[in-house]
Design a protein around this motif. Structure first.
Motif, PDB file in Angstrom:
ATOM      1  N   ILE A   1       0.839  -1.211   0.000  1.00 24.05           N
ATOM      2  CA  ILE A   1       0.000   0.000   0.000  1.00 24.05           C
ATOM      3  C   ILE A   1       0.868   1.253   0.000  1.00 24.05           C
ATOM      4  O   ILE A   1       0.588   2.228  -0.725  1.00 24.05           O
ATOM      5  CB  ILE A   1      -0.942  -0.015   1.220  1.00 24.05           C
TER       6      ILE A   1
ATOM      7  N   TRP B   1      -6.385   8.131   3.033  1.00 17.23           N
ATOM      8  CA  TRP B   1      -6.685   7.067   3.987  1.00 17.23           C
ATOM      9  C   TRP B   1      -8.063   6.467   3.726  1.00 17.23           C
ATOM     10  O   TRP B   1      -8.251   5.244   3.826  1.00 17.23           O
ATOM     11  CB  TRP B   1      -6.583   7.585   5.412  1.00 17.23           C
ATOM     12  N   GLN B   2      -9.031   7.304   3.381  1.00 22.50           N
ATOM     13  CA  GLN B   2     -10.373   6.800   3.091  1.00 22.50           C
ATOM     14  C   GLN B   2     -10.376   5.926   1.848  1.00 22.50           C
ATOM     15  O   GLN B   2     -11.068   4.900   1.802  1.00 22.50           O
ATOM     16  CB  GLN B   2     -11.337   7.974   2.909  1.00 22.50           C
ATOM     17  N   LYS B   3      -9.581   6.276   0.843  1.00 19.03           N
ATOM     18  CA  LYS B   3      -9.492   5.455  -0.371  1.00 19.03           C
ATOM     19  C   LYS B   3      -8.823   4.114  -0.063  1.00 19.03           C
ATOM     20  O   LYS B   3      -9.224   3.074  -0.607  1.00 19.03           O
ATOM     21  CB  LYS B   3      -8.721   6.211  -1.463  1.00 19.03           C
ATOM     22  N   ILE B   4      -7.813   4.154   0.796  1.00 25.10           N
ATOM     23  CA  ILE B   4      -7.151   2.901   1.182  1.00 25.10           C
ATOM     24  C   ILE B   4      -8.121   2.003   1.938  1.00 25.10           C
ATOM     25  O   ILE B   4      -8.219   0.795   1.675  1.00 25.10           O
ATOM     26  CB  ILE B   4      -5.912   3.200   2.043  1.00 25.10           C
ATOM     27  N   ARG B   5      -8.854   2.607   2.883  1.00 21.90           N
ATOM     28  CA  ARG B   5      -9.745   1.827   3.745  1.00 21.90           C
ATOM     29  C   ARG B   5     -10.988   1.336   3.016  1.00 21.90           C
ATOM     30  O   ARG B   5     -11.469   0.230   3.288  1.00 21.90           O
ATOM     31  CB  ARG B   5     -10.142   2.683   4.957  1.00 21.90           C
ATOM     32  N   ARG B   6     -11.522   2.134   2.085  1.00 28.42           N
ATOM     33  CA  ARG B   6     -12.788   1.801   1.426  1.00 28.42           C
ATOM     34  C   ARG B   6     -12.614   1.109   0.074  1.00 28.42           C
ATOM     35  O   ARG B   6     -13.542   0.437  -0.391  1.00 28.42           O
ATOM     36  CB  ARG B   6     -13.615   3.082   1.223  1.00 28.42           C
TER      37      ARG B   6
ATOM     38  N   THR C   1      -8.481  -7.965  -0.324  1.00 28.18           N
ATOM     39  CA  THR C   1      -8.793  -8.960   0.706  1.00 28.18           C
ATOM     40  C   THR C   1      -8.910 -10.381   0.148  1.00 28.18           C
ATOM     41  O   THR C   1      -8.404 -11.330   0.774  1.00 28.18           O
ATOM     42  CB  THR C   1     -10.083  -8.578   1.452  1.00 28.18           C
TER      43      THR C   1
ATOM     44  N   THR D   1      -8.940   0.105  -1.549  1.00 30.34           N
ATOM     45  CA  THR D   1      -7.769  -0.757  -1.702  1.00 30.34           C
ATOM     46  C   THR D   1      -7.865  -2.019  -0.856  1.00 30.34           C
ATOM     47  O   THR D   1      -7.746  -3.148  -1.375  1.00 30.34           O
ATOM     48  CB  THR D   1      -6.484   0.007  -1.340  1.00 30.34           C
ATOM     49  N   ILE D   2      -8.071  -1.844   0.445  1.00 32.32           N
ATOM     50  CA  ILE D   2      -8.074  -3.006   1.344  1.00 32.32           C
ATOM     51  C   ILE D   2      -9.197  -3.994   1.013  1.00 32.32           C
ATOM     52  O   ILE D   2      -8.952  -5.209   0.942  1.00 32.32           O
ATOM     53  CB  ILE D   2      -8.139  -2.551   2.810  1.00 32.32           C
ATOM     54  N   PRO D   3     -10.466  -3.538   0.797  1.00 32.05           N
ATOM     55  CA  PRO D   3     -11.508  -4.516   0.446  1.00 32.05           C
ATOM     56  C   PRO D   3     -11.222  -5.288  -0.833  1.00 32.05           C
ATOM     57  O   PRO D   3     -11.543  -6.475  -0.931  1.00 32.05           O
ATOM     58  CB  PRO D   3     -12.767  -3.641   0.297  1.00 32.05           C
TER      59      PRO D   3
END
Length: 309
Positions: free
Chosen positions: A101, A209-214, A221, A216-218
């Protein structure tokens, strides 16, 4: 019909012959060391004699398995194996994903190339070399860490006689050596994400951070889950090269670092009976095989995208 299929197969071989030649060494390696070795599983149920061979050695049933399970150290080395592998898997995956990331968020290409090269380089260093580097760091009398501690007024620590700290030292070394290389798969997955999703998030005013959390990470997964499932198949196998190179025959550290692989190796070296080693290897394989199916079934039930099948 059979002749037609045979001709089409030959045409495929000739058309992509260079690709098949390129993959041939890997296919031979897997065949020789994985499939061709299956008959030798019989050794686990025999008192193997090199002169008699596999077919004529005496059968002893499950006596070789009793060698391990009746040992006073069986529970200790089993728990150490599970503990270390869970630590390696959890923190290794966490750091590898974080590195991927971070690389994806950095926009300076020259820095990315230099940083990636530095992160991947430790993967090509043998554990023997790493063990000497660690000794230079943790040696009691002249180790760099103890010199720093005494420089600031502290008292040097005898690291090689403190079993409690070594699981975490091993985790750190495992991450340092392999997390950079492991991040490549996650970075490739991230770069394959549809960029229009990030553009839409920018229009909505989302922060990084919101783009990573909403986003990238999903979207990575499923890749994380699949790689985790594959690694669970090796949960009863430890990195023998790492542990034996770093710990060796230091019995003081066995309470926290002795695992099934090193225990069986010492037993094989002392007793010289390959049947015992084969029995434990078969036991590790069966447990790993069962775990993959069990965890995949649970994953498919609660998170279908992360299941292997």
């Amino acid at each position: 019909m059979i002749i037609k299929k045979r001709n089409s197969f030959l045409r495929e071989l000739m058309k992509n012959r260079y690709s098949y030649i390129l993959v041939l060494p890997a296919v031979l390696y897997v065949f020789i060391f994985s499939y061709a070795s299956y008959p030798y599983l019989l050794v686990a149920f025999q008192h193997f004699d090199y002169q008699k061979g596999i077919l004529n050695s005496d059968w002893v049933g499950f006596q070789n398995f009793a060698f391990f399970f009746k040992s006073s150290d069986a529970l200790l080395v089993t728990m150490n194996t599970l503990k270390l592998n869970f630590l390696f898997l959890f923190f290794g995956t966490l750091v590898a994903v974080a590195i991927a990331i971070l690389f994806n968020e950095i926009r300076q290409k020259l820095f990315i190339k230099m940083a990636q090269s530095m992160m991947i380089f430790p993967s090509f260093i043998s554990w023997i070399i790493v063990s000497y580097l660690m000794y230079a760091l943790f040696a009691t009398n002249f180790g760099i860490i103890n010199q720093l501690i005494t420089f600031f007024g502290g008292e040097g620590i005898s690291w090689y006689s403190k079993p409690s700290v070594w699981p975490w030292i091993l985790v750190l070394m495992k991450i340092w050596k392999e997390a950079g290389f492991g991040s490549i798969i996650y970075l490739a997955t991230i770069t394959g994400i549809d960029q229009s999703l990030y553009e839409s998030a920018d229009i909505d005013g989302a922060t990084r951070w919101q783009k990573i959390r909403r986003i990238t990470i999903p979207l990575i997964t499923p890749t994380i889950m699949i790689l985790t499932l594959l690694n669970l198949g090796k949960i009863f196998y430890s990195d023998f090269g790492m542990l034996y190179a770093i710990i060796g025959d230091n019995g003081v550290l066995y309470p926290t670092t002795d695992v099934i692989d090193t225990y069986v190796f010492r037993a094989l070296r002392q007793v010289g009976d390959p049947s015992n080693a084969a029995a434990i290897g078969l036991f590790q394989s069966i447990v790993g095989f069962t775990l993959v199916f069990l965890v995949n079934w649970i994953t498919r039930k609660f998170y279908k995208d992360g299941a292997l099948y």
